[in-house]
Design an enzyme around this catalytic site. Sequence first.
Site, PDB file in Angstrom:
ATOM      1  N   CYS A   1      23.740 108.231 -21.040  1.00  0.00           N
ATOM      2  CA  CYS A   1      24.243 106.853 -21.023  1.00  0.00           C
ATOM      3  C   CYS A   1      23.143 105.824 -21.236  1.00  0.00           C
ATOM      4  CB  CYS A   1      24.925 106.571 -19.698  1.00  0.00           C
ATOM      5  SG  CYS A   1      26.362 107.586 -19.461  1.00  0.00           S
TER       6      CYS A   1
ATOM      7  N   HIS B   1      24.257  99.477 -16.233  1.00  0.00           N
ATOM      8  CA  HIS B   1      25.188 100.434 -16.832  1.00  0.00           C
ATOM      9  C   HIS B   1      26.446 100.478 -15.964  1.00  0.00           C
ATOM     10  CE1 HIS B   1      26.974 103.908 -18.521  1.00  0.00           C
ATOM     11  NE2 HIS B   1      26.681 104.707 -17.510  1.00  0.00           N
TER      12      HIS B   1
ATOM     13  N   ASN C   1      33.616 103.824 -17.632  1.00  0.00           N
ATOM     14  CA  ASN C   1      32.263 104.146 -18.079  1.00  0.00           C
ATOM     15  C   ASN C   1      32.300 104.513 -19.561  1.00  0.00           C
ATOM     16  OD1 ASN C   1      29.802 105.295 -18.672  1.00  0.00           O
ATOM     17  ND2 ASN C   1      29.732 106.603 -16.854  1.00  0.00           N
TER      18      ASN C   1
HETATM   19  N1  ACO Z   1      41.535 111.118  -7.046  1.00  0.00           N
HETATM   20  C1  ACO Z   1      41.679 111.452  -5.754  1.00  0.00           C
HETATM   21  N2  ACO Z   1      40.785 112.203  -5.099  1.00  0.00           N
HETATM   22  C2  ACO Z   1      39.688 112.616  -5.774  1.00  0.00           C
HETATM   23  C3  ACO Z   1      39.483 112.288  -7.119  1.00  0.00           C
HETATM   24  C4  ACO Z   1      40.460 111.506  -7.761  1.00  0.00           C
HETATM   25  N3  ACO Z   1      40.356 111.121  -9.045  1.00  0.00           N
HETATM   26  N4  ACO Z   1      38.317 112.827  -7.516  1.00  0.00           N
HETATM   27  C5  ACO Z   1      37.797 113.465  -6.462  1.00  0.00           C
HETATM   28  N5  ACO Z   1      38.626 113.343  -5.408  1.00  0.00           N
HETATM   29  C6  ACO Z   1      38.464 113.865  -4.056  1.00  0.00           C
HETATM   30  C7  ACO Z   1      37.540 115.042  -4.010  1.00  0.00           C
HETATM   31  O1  ACO Z   1      38.229 116.231  -4.315  1.00  0.00           O
HETATM   32  C8  ACO Z   1      37.069 114.988  -2.581  1.00  0.00           C
HETATM   33  O2  ACO Z   1      38.047 115.565  -1.768  1.00  0.00           O
HETATM   34  P1  ACO Z   1      37.625 116.550  -0.558  1.00  0.00           P
HETATM   35  O3  ACO Z   1      36.807 115.677   0.346  1.00  0.00           O
HETATM   36  O4  ACO Z   1      38.942 116.948  -0.014  1.00  0.00           O
HETATM   37  O5  ACO Z   1      36.850 117.636  -1.198  1.00  0.00           O
HETATM   38  C9  ACO Z   1      37.010 113.505  -2.275  1.00  0.00           C
HETATM   39  O6  ACO Z   1      37.836 112.880  -3.258  1.00  0.00           O
HETATM   40  C10 ACO Z   1      35.632 112.917  -2.312  1.00  0.00           C
HETATM   41  O7  ACO Z   1      34.995 113.307  -3.517  1.00  0.00           O
HETATM   42  P2  ACO Z   1      33.541 112.881  -3.848  1.00  0.00           P
HETATM   43  O8  ACO Z   1      33.158 113.472  -5.150  1.00  0.00           O
HETATM   44  O9  ACO Z   1      32.651 113.119  -2.673  1.00  0.00           O
HETATM   45  O10 ACO Z   1      33.761 111.312  -3.981  1.00  0.00           O
HETATM   46  P3  ACO Z   1      32.682 110.205  -4.210  1.00  0.00           P
HETATM   47  O11 ACO Z   1      32.854 109.146  -3.205  1.00  0.00           O
HETATM   48  O12 ACO Z   1      31.309 110.752  -4.454  1.00  0.00           O
HETATM   49  O13 ACO Z   1      33.155 109.574  -5.584  1.00  0.00           O
HETATM   50  C11 ACO Z   1      32.609 109.649  -7.917  1.00  0.00           C
HETATM   51  C12 ACO Z   1      33.225 110.378  -6.750  1.00  0.00           C
HETATM   52  C13 ACO Z   1      33.428 108.398  -8.169  1.00  0.00           C
HETATM   53  C14 ACO Z   1      32.631 110.538  -9.127  1.00  0.00           C
HETATM   54  C15 ACO Z   1      31.177 109.248  -7.542  1.00  0.00           C
HETATM   55  O14 ACO Z   1      30.497 110.349  -7.034  1.00  0.00           O
HETATM   56  C16 ACO Z   1      30.411 108.711  -8.707  1.00  0.00           C
HETATM   57  O15 ACO Z   1      30.728 107.666  -9.234  1.00  0.00           O
HETATM   58  N6  ACO Z   1      29.339 109.409  -9.120  1.00  0.00           N
HETATM   59  C17 ACO Z   1      28.483 108.974 -10.162  1.00  0.00           C
HETATM   60  C18 ACO Z   1      29.161 109.199 -11.427  1.00  0.00           C
HETATM   61  C19 ACO Z   1      28.392 108.596 -12.521  1.00  0.00           C
HETATM   62  O16 ACO Z   1      27.822 107.544 -12.385  1.00  0.00           O
HETATM   63  N7  ACO Z   1      28.375 109.300 -13.604  1.00  0.00           N
HETATM   64  C20 ACO Z   1      27.859 108.881 -14.775  1.00  0.00           C
HETATM   65  C21 ACO Z   1      26.392 108.554 -14.737  1.00  0.00           C
HETATM   66  S1  ACO Z   1      25.747 108.853 -16.247  1.00  0.00           S
HETATM   67  C22 ACO Z   1      26.933 108.549 -17.276  1.00  0.00           C
HETATM   68  O17 ACO Z   1      27.379 107.419 -17.272  1.00  0.00           O
HETATM   69  C23 ACO Z   1      27.558 109.665 -18.112  1.00  0.00           C
END
Ligand code: ACO
Length: 330
Positions: free
Chosen positions: A117, A257, A287
Amino acid sequence: MVNKDRKIKIKSIGIYLPEKILTNADLEKMVDTSDEWITTRTGIKERRIAADSQTSSDLGVAAAKMALEKANLKAEEVDLILVATNTPDTIFPSTASWIQRKLGIKEIPAFDLQAGCTGALYGLVVAEGLILSGTCRRILLVAVDILSKITNWEDRSTCVLFGDGAGAFILEESQDQSGLISHFWGADGSLGELLILPGGGTLHPANEMTIREKLHYIRMKGNDVFKHAVKRMGEAALEAVKKAGLEKDQVDYLIPHQANLRIIDATGARLGLLKERIVVNVDKYGNMSVATIPVALYELENEGRLKSGDIVVMVAFGAGFTWASAVYRW
Ligand code: ACO
């Protein structure tokens, strides 16, 4: 402030956003998720999705044409096409070659740059080197990704996050005070597996197994990526400000970003900025990978919020891992 004698400037910006809008309500019908979860965890409400028939070069050409028109230039007046993308039309020829062909020009060099990204900011650094060394006079930098075509639409942990889009910059040497004042870039390849498209390259060439195992789709350890993104984006933004010889309170706008509102807020907090100084459009587009920063800068300018002399800090993080930041005087 660092007085850089020679700088590059963004002569014009073009963008292209696909027409189709996919809302959180639409996603609720596709996977086990909710508008409430997506909104509170990411800040995203909707995103744009390219048509099946559209390729990255199609989106990129549309953005490039807008940038050329705004600069009052013909495609022939550019002497390099540099494309930042993670979703090329084909592994080869490059998306830059496809864009050159679709712009109807020949002979000038064209190549892709892949840096997750962070590609648009890596592209600015590369373009600065080429322009200030005298190798190029005017560069068309296109940043485009169609992540929807490499997304597993059954995986709720990734499919709610991404959108498609393109931005394009016309870059040349600045003749006034405006331009790119400083930049900072880095990478850590040891963490590559945390955000990866495993299949289709030489590691896992396409075959029945790679399709069965869904290796042609994005895999991400969201939690880990989140922590690294917060740390690296905050540090990189501060580093570029320091290299520019500026203090945090001299920053007028931060364009981070757009991956997740919580990462954006954390990065803004590192610079001690008020909310209205932090540019956010992740709610509308999700994103869009390399396209987030050019599209956000375009919107900031288009809304009339930028005035001459404003200090804009851009910062990104992505697969690799890679990170980069830039300080730009408007
Ligand atoms: N809907 C509902 N529940 C969900 C979803 C969804 N879409 N996705 C995951 N969950 C659940 C998981 O299964 C988990 O459940 P569990 O506790 O029963 O196992 C719970 O939600 C928490 O999941 P986490 O992954 O811990 O949630 P988190 O608060 O970390 O948020 C997210 C997830 C949004 C993906 C976050 O980690 C994030 O934004 N990470 C960075 C992503 C990023 O920036 N990527 C790109 C960077 S580089 C680029 O741009 C390509």
